[in-house]
Design an enzyme around this catalytic site. Structure first.
Site, PDB file in Angstrom:
ATOM      1  N   ARG A  52       0.833  -1.197   0.000  1.00  0.00           N
ATOM      2  CA  ARG A  52       0.000   0.000   0.000  1.00  0.00           C
ATOM      3  C   ARG A  52       0.874   1.256   0.000  1.00  0.00           C
ATOM      4  O   ARG A  52       0.517   2.276  -0.564  1.00  0.00           O
ATOM      5  CB  ARG A  52      -0.949   0.013   1.210  1.00  0.00           C
ATOM      6  CG  ARG A  52      -2.073   1.032   1.041  1.00  0.00           C
ATOM      7  CD  ARG A  52      -3.065   1.012   2.193  1.00  0.00           C
ATOM      8  NE  ARG A  52      -2.439   1.451   3.414  1.00  0.00           N
ATOM      9  CZ  ARG A  52      -2.500   0.804   4.573  1.00  0.00           C
ATOM     10  NH1 ARG A  52      -3.175  -0.310   4.672  1.00  0.00           N
ATOM     11  NH2 ARG A  52      -1.882   1.268   5.639  1.00  0.00           N
ATOM     12  N   TYR A 104     -13.139  21.093 -13.096  1.00  0.00           N
ATOM     13  CA  TYR A 104     -13.750  19.763 -13.140  1.00  0.00           C
ATOM     14  C   TYR A 104     -14.861  19.676 -12.093  1.00  0.00           C
ATOM     15  O   TYR A 104     -14.634  19.911 -10.903  1.00  0.00           O
ATOM     16  CB  TYR A 104     -12.699  18.683 -12.929  1.00  0.00           C
ATOM     17  CG  TYR A 104     -13.305  17.316 -12.807  1.00  0.00           C
ATOM     18  CD1 TYR A 104     -14.112  16.815 -13.827  1.00  0.00           C
ATOM     19  CD2 TYR A 104     -13.127  16.551 -11.672  1.00  0.00           C
ATOM     20  CE1 TYR A 104     -14.711  15.574 -13.712  1.00  0.00           C
ATOM     21  CE2 TYR A 104     -13.719  15.302 -11.554  1.00  0.00           C
ATOM     22  CZ  TYR A 104     -14.515  14.828 -12.577  1.00  0.00           C
ATOM     23  OH  TYR A 104     -15.112  13.611 -12.457  1.00  0.00           O
ATOM     24  N   ASP A 177      -4.097  21.419 -11.971  1.00  0.00           N
ATOM     25  CA  ASP A 177      -4.683  20.257 -12.641  1.00  0.00           C
ATOM     26  C   ASP A 177      -4.375  20.423 -14.127  1.00  0.00           C
ATOM     27  O   ASP A 177      -4.966  21.255 -14.818  1.00  0.00           O
ATOM     28  CB  ASP A 177      -6.201  20.205 -12.386  1.00  0.00           C
ATOM     29  CG  ASP A 177      -6.871  19.003 -13.065  1.00  0.00           C
ATOM     30  OD1 ASP A 177      -6.267  18.421 -13.991  1.00  0.00           O
ATOM     31  OD2 ASP A 177      -8.014  18.662 -12.687  1.00  0.00           O
ATOM     32  N   LYS A 202      -7.112   9.957 -18.243  1.00  0.00           N
ATOM     33  CA  LYS A 202      -7.308  10.644 -19.529  1.00  0.00           C
ATOM     34  C   LYS A 202      -6.091  10.429 -20.432  1.00  0.00           C
ATOM     35  O   LYS A 202      -5.775   9.310 -20.758  1.00  0.00           O
ATOM     36  CB  LYS A 202      -7.605  12.119 -19.287  1.00  0.00           C
ATOM     37  CG  LYS A 202      -8.531  12.394 -18.105  1.00  0.00           C
ATOM     38  CD  LYS A 202      -9.911  11.787 -18.274  1.00  0.00           C
ATOM     39  CE  LYS A 202     -10.798  12.163 -17.096  1.00  0.00           C
ATOM     40  NZ  LYS A 202     -11.953  11.333 -16.929  1.00  0.00           N
TER      41      LYS A 202
HETATM   42  C1  LIG Z   1      -9.757  17.888 -15.444  1.00  0.00           C
HETATM   43  C2  LIG Z   1     -10.092  16.706 -14.582  1.00  0.00           C
HETATM   44  N1  LIG Z   1      -9.558  16.632 -13.369  1.00  0.00           N
HETATM   45  C3  LIG Z   1      -9.828  15.580 -12.554  1.00  0.00           C
HETATM   46  C4  LIG Z   1     -10.679  14.569 -12.943  1.00  0.00           C
HETATM   47  C5  LIG Z   1     -10.972  13.421 -12.009  1.00  0.00           C
HETATM   48  O1  LIG Z   1     -10.262  12.292 -12.442  1.00  0.00           O
HETATM   49  P1  LIG Z   1     -10.731  10.761 -12.189  1.00  0.00           P
HETATM   50  O2  LIG Z   1     -11.994  10.560 -12.958  1.00  0.00           O
HETATM   51  O3  LIG Z   1      -9.568   9.981 -12.679  1.00  0.00           O
HETATM   52  O4  LIG Z   1     -10.951  10.643 -10.720  1.00  0.00           O
HETATM   53  C6  LIG Z   1     -11.251  14.609 -14.214  1.00  0.00           C
HETATM   54  C7  LIG Z   1     -12.174  13.541 -14.648  1.00  0.00           C
HETATM   55  O5  LIG Z   1     -12.946  13.710 -15.577  1.00  0.00           O
HETATM   56  C8  LIG Z   1     -10.951  15.710 -15.051  1.00  0.00           C
HETATM   57  O6  LIG Z   1     -11.503  15.813 -16.290  1.00  0.00           O
END
Ligand SMILES: Cc1ncc(COP(=O)(O)O)c(C=O)c1O
Length: 387
Positions: A52, A104, A177, A202
């Site tokens: 872990r 997001y 992000d 992604k």
């Molecule tokens: C820009 C962005 N940040 C964070 C996330 C969250 O990622 P996850 O779905 O892998 O938890 C997403 C998911 O769509 C995203 O598009």
């Protein structure tokens, strides 16, 4: 591989040139062991105790990402949300944090509900407006500015370098992000950011078959150590097979992202001024807000994501037209998520629900690596059938 002497494209393609010591295999093994032998004298000289905290299959993906982002260290998480929330949970109740109004959606919801109830003082501001950032920073009290650029799903751009200068002078960290930009197009740490986060679900993995998240740090700080121990304590870790798939996915990151960028730009240009389209949102278009900042901080392209807003027509509202157009695509797939090799399209307001800042007439497009002409023809056909 001598990291400093080769380009990021070469680092990614060969996953740092790693070769398995035991077999001379060029594809790494998957380590499934959850536990590791303690030495007879009660030491753990292997450096590993329990999977872990430190699964060996994570090492290569983390090292490749650290090299691509130009950072000091990286951590894999079980999802992008697990990575992002670990950053906020490493702060203390009462801390003030800034986050973008457009970001997001699930993370925005979590910040507005759980994180706020937990005691963070979260302020949502317009991160594209440098004066708004200046006004919102509370020196000595703001601990973190969270950016997302280009930001989902309007693809607005924040000026990483200017925000870092302001935030640092107020004593705040900056986390970015960078899911939509990827290290191919932007390296936030070079622009002054302290942390970079990706939903590796992604572009980094790129094949819509792994849920994963990452953080990369500029330096090994006390803050980073808190994030690291939170990962182990909250237990939000990736399985070894997903970590292995992620390493494999990153090998083709550069050609995938470049193909998607070129196609997204051509699609954005094609539909600009289209009689059925009210607006194309893509930072690569000179007319789009944020284009100048994007041209400065993004290298070699503006990303594979764009959104289109549909005009109303006849008795149809723009919203109805958008949902009808989505119903008629064949090559594009109607699905949430982004950054895979297949092109996806989504009526974003439907998934975000009440309170969303997203216009109801908006379709979000994640451009894959199919033929650009095929993608344009399929969308043209869907638009013609929508009214
Ligand atoms: C820009 C962005 N940040 C964070 C996330 C969250 O990622 P996850 O779905 O892998 O938890 C997403 C998911 O769509 C995203 O598009």
């Amino acid at each position: 591989m001598k990291e400093k002497s080769v380009k990021p494209e070469s680092i990614a393609a060969q996953a740092l040139g790693w070769v398995d010591d035991a077999t001379r295999g060029i594809a790494p093994p998957i380590h499934t062991s959850t536990t590791f032998i303690r030495d007879a004298d009660n030491q753990y000289r292997s450096g590993r105790i329990y999977a872990r905290d430190n699964n060996p299959t994570f090492d290569q993906a983390e090292a490749v990402l650290t090299a691509l982002e130009g950072g000091n260290a990286s951590l894999l998480f079980a999802s992008g949300m697990a990575a992002a929330t670990a950053v906020f949970l490493s702060l203390a109740p009462g801390d003030h944090v800034l986050a973008p109004k457009v970001m997001y959606w699930s993370l925005r919801n979590w910040l507005a509900t759980f994180a706020t109830q937990w005691g963070l003082r979260v302020e949502f501001i317009d991160m594209t407006d440098i004066d708004a950032v200046r006004r919102a920073l509370q020196p000595g009290s703001t601990r973190l500015a969270w950016l997302e650029t280009p930001a989902n799903p309007l693809w607005s751009i924040s000026d990483i370098e200017s925000i870092c200068a302001l935030a640092h002078s107020a004593g705040a960290l900056v986390a970015v992000d960078s899911t939509a930009a990827t290290p191919v197009l932007t390296r936030p740490l070079d622009l002054g950011a302290d942390l970079v986060m990706h939903s590796a679900t992604k572009y980094l993995n790129g094949h819509s078959d792994v849920i994963a998240g990452t953080l990369t740090t500029r330096e090994d700080s006390a803050q980073w150590q808190r994030v690291k121990s939170l990962r182990a304590q909250l237990g939000g870790v990736l399985g070894p097979f997903e970590a292995w798939l992620l390493t494999r996915g990153m090998r083709t990151l550069f050609p995938r992202v470049r193909t998607a960028c070129a196609s997204a730009r051509a699609i954005a240009e094609h539909f600009t001024g289209h009689p059925r389209i009210l607006e194309v949102l893509y930072p690569g278009l000179p007319g789009c807000a944020g284009h100048d900042v994007a041209a400065r901080q993004m290298r070699g392209g503006f990303g594979g994501m764009l959104s289109i807003r549909l005009r109303s027509g006849g008795t149809e509202s723009g919203e109805a037209a958008a949902i009808a157009a989505a119903a008629h695509v064949e090559l594009w797939k109607r699905a949430t998520s982004l950054g895979g090799v297949e092109s996806l399209l989504e009526h974003r307001a439907s998934i975000e629900g009440a309170g969303t800042p997203v216009p109801a007439d908006l379709l979000r497009l994640s451009v894959g690596i199919e033929d650009t002409g095929d993608l344009i023809a399929d969308l043209e056909n869907a638009l013609a059938s929508a009214y």
